[in-house]
Design an enzyme around this catalytic site. Structure first.
Site, PDB file in Angstrom:
ATOM      1  N   ASP A 158      -2.247  -3.942  -0.892  1.00 11.52           N
ATOM      2  CA  ASP A 158      -2.580  -2.524  -0.724  1.00 11.52           C
ATOM      3  C   ASP A 158      -3.373  -1.937  -1.885  1.00 11.52           C
ATOM      4  O   ASP A 158      -3.458  -0.713  -2.025  1.00 11.52           O
ATOM      5  CB  ASP A 158      -1.289  -1.710  -0.513  1.00 11.52           C
ATOM      6  CG  ASP A 158      -0.726  -1.944   0.887  1.00 11.52           C
ATOM      7  OD1 ASP A 158      -1.517  -1.947   1.841  1.00 11.52           O
ATOM      8  OD2 ASP A 158       0.492  -2.107   1.012  1.00 11.52           O
TER       9      ASP A 158
ATOM     10  N   ASP B 285      -3.885  -3.331   8.953  1.00 13.91           N
ATOM     11  CA  ASP B 285      -4.042  -2.350   7.866  1.00 13.91           C
ATOM     12  C   ASP B 285      -4.879  -2.905   6.705  1.00 13.91           C
ATOM     13  O   ASP B 285      -5.514  -2.160   5.959  1.00 13.91           O
ATOM     14  CB  ASP B 285      -2.680  -1.931   7.288  1.00 13.91           C
ATOM     15  CG  ASP B 285      -1.552  -1.868   8.298  1.00 13.91           C
ATOM     16  OD1 ASP B 285      -1.633  -2.556   9.323  1.00 13.91           O
ATOM     17  OD2 ASP B 285      -0.578  -1.144   8.056  1.00 13.91           O
TER      18      ASP B 285
END
Ligand code: GLY
Length: 408
Positions: free
Chosen positions: A128, A186
């Site tokens: 991330d 994602d």
């Protein structure tokens, strides 16, 4: 040599396509600017109210902690450490709001919290880093470039690149058992940082990792209707797909709303960065899947999953709408006029809905967050029907894009 050839090829492609995109985008923004649902005054009021909200949020944060969500029934702010995947959104939103209001307090607060965040540049346990570091230090570097930001971003890109496996041809999203290699849709959102790193360092390996990951994602994450699976589990020894499933969606075969939004945004960025038409086609396919879906409500705020079992009584996910509207406001600049108008209008409706009392907090309430009704992880029973930092971040980003396109 190979690096320079690639950079030369990329620069030429970008220059050519910037020319084309520029003329098509000028044309599009002209045709998009006839009448607007959100006036300049409304947008300005929203920036000011949002800035005040974020100052309220800032005043209730314990030192070294990041906002995560707010529980209105308990009047309780939930926070996280800097290693939570959302830690970049709070400084990112502060910086966007600073750009829109010139309120120095917002900038100072962003600088304060980024001091806490910067150690994550060395974090190799998460995919991330794009969210965490590019939404924060990337935005800060655009406002006022500093060698320190550049170093932090390059280190972050290097940390992210350690998670790429040439056999699987993808970046590992989640760490897991030895026999699994999990990649989630994602992950497309973390590639923008890698493109930035190639531009700045001249090292094409970041670019190659990003395009390879995106190509593997096109190959395995998508169904023929352009909806996507959430999780692909690869065999780490062969790179073969061993499972297609969900984690945050309703079911393995459903279309989790935020996952579709991440894919849409991610492939729009892929097209911006490479000008490869296959990424544009992918982004368009996803947009069309979402916008023409019979379960997309009239106000265009998606249910948390397009196949949630209790539609029309299922919860909405406002974060998916924020991300989707920001993506569509970029994508509408890359497509022919008729499609451009459709995407712009859909994004505008989303923004109008998000700005209404149904989705936007009344000033001074709810801990300082901007947007209500986000769904974090429904199957796990966490962050359900609550404010979320990424709903706020992409809402403000979309508003800025909308304002920019409406100017002409
Ligand atoms: N895993 C990021 C998200 O919840 O969308």
């Amino acid at each position: 040599m190979r690096t320079y050839l690639l950079i030369a090829r990329v620069s030429l492609l970008i220059a050519l396509h910037s020319l084309l995109a520029c003329s098509s985008s000028k044309q599009n923004s002209k045709s998009l600017s006839s009448k607007h649902l959100l006036s300049k005054e409304t947008i300005f009021q929203m920036y000011t109210a949002s800035a005040n909200q974020y100052k309220l949020l800032a005043s209730s944060l314990p030192p070294n902690r990041f906002p995560r969500t707010f529980h209105p029934n308990q009047n309780r702010l939930e926070t996280s450490g800097s290693d939570w995947w959302c830690s970049g959104f709070y400084p990112g939103t502060l910086l966007y709001l600073y750009q829109s209001t010139a309120d120095q307090k917002l900038y100072e607060e962003a600088m304060r919290i980024m001091e806490v965040l910067k150690k994550e540049q060395y974090n190799t346990t998460t995919h991330d880093l794009g969210f965490m570091m590019y939404c924060s230090f990337g935005n800060a570097n655009q406002i006022a470039p500093k060698p320190e930001y550049k170093d932090i971003l390059i280190n972050s890109a290097k940390s992210l690149a350690t998670r790429f496996d040439p056999k699987v041809r993808a970046i590992r999203s989640w760490d897991s058992d030895k026999e699994d290699y999990l990649v989630i849709i994602d992950n497309m959102m973390n590639l923008e940082l890698l493109f930035w790193a190639t531009r700045v360092t001249g090292d094409s390996s970041f670019y190659e990792i990003a395009t390879t990951h995106a190509n593997t994602t096109i190959q395995n994450h998508f169904r023929p209707d352009y909806s996507s699976y959430h999780v692909i589990n690869y065999d780490p020894t062969t790179g073969a797909v061993q499972q297609k499933r969900t984690a945050q969606g309703y079911s393995n075969e459903s279309a989790w709303a935020r996952g579709q939004a991440w894919g849409l945004y991610g492939f729009t960025v892929m097209y911006r960065e490479t000008k490869d038409p296959k990424y544009l086609a992918q982004a368009k396919g996803i947009a069309d899947f979402m916008l023409h879906h019979p379960n997309l409500p009239q106000d265009k705020i998606p249910y948390w999953d397009f196949n949630a079992p209790n539609i029309p009584n299922a919860l909405r996910d406002a974060s998916a709408a924020g991300i989707t509207s920001a993506a569509l406001l970029e994508l509408c600049q890359y497509v022919p006029a008729k499609t451009s108008k459709e995407y712009f209008a859909a994004a505008e409706t989303m923004l109008q809905s998000l700005s209404s009392d149904t989705y936007r907090y009344a000033p001074g309430t709810n801990g300082g967050f901007l947007i209500k009704h986000g769904v974090g992880h429904f199957p796990q029973g966490t962050e359900i029907d609550v404010p979320l930092t990424y709903a706020d971040y992409y809402f403000i980003e979309a508003l800025k894009r909308y304002q920019e396109l409406s100017k002409n």
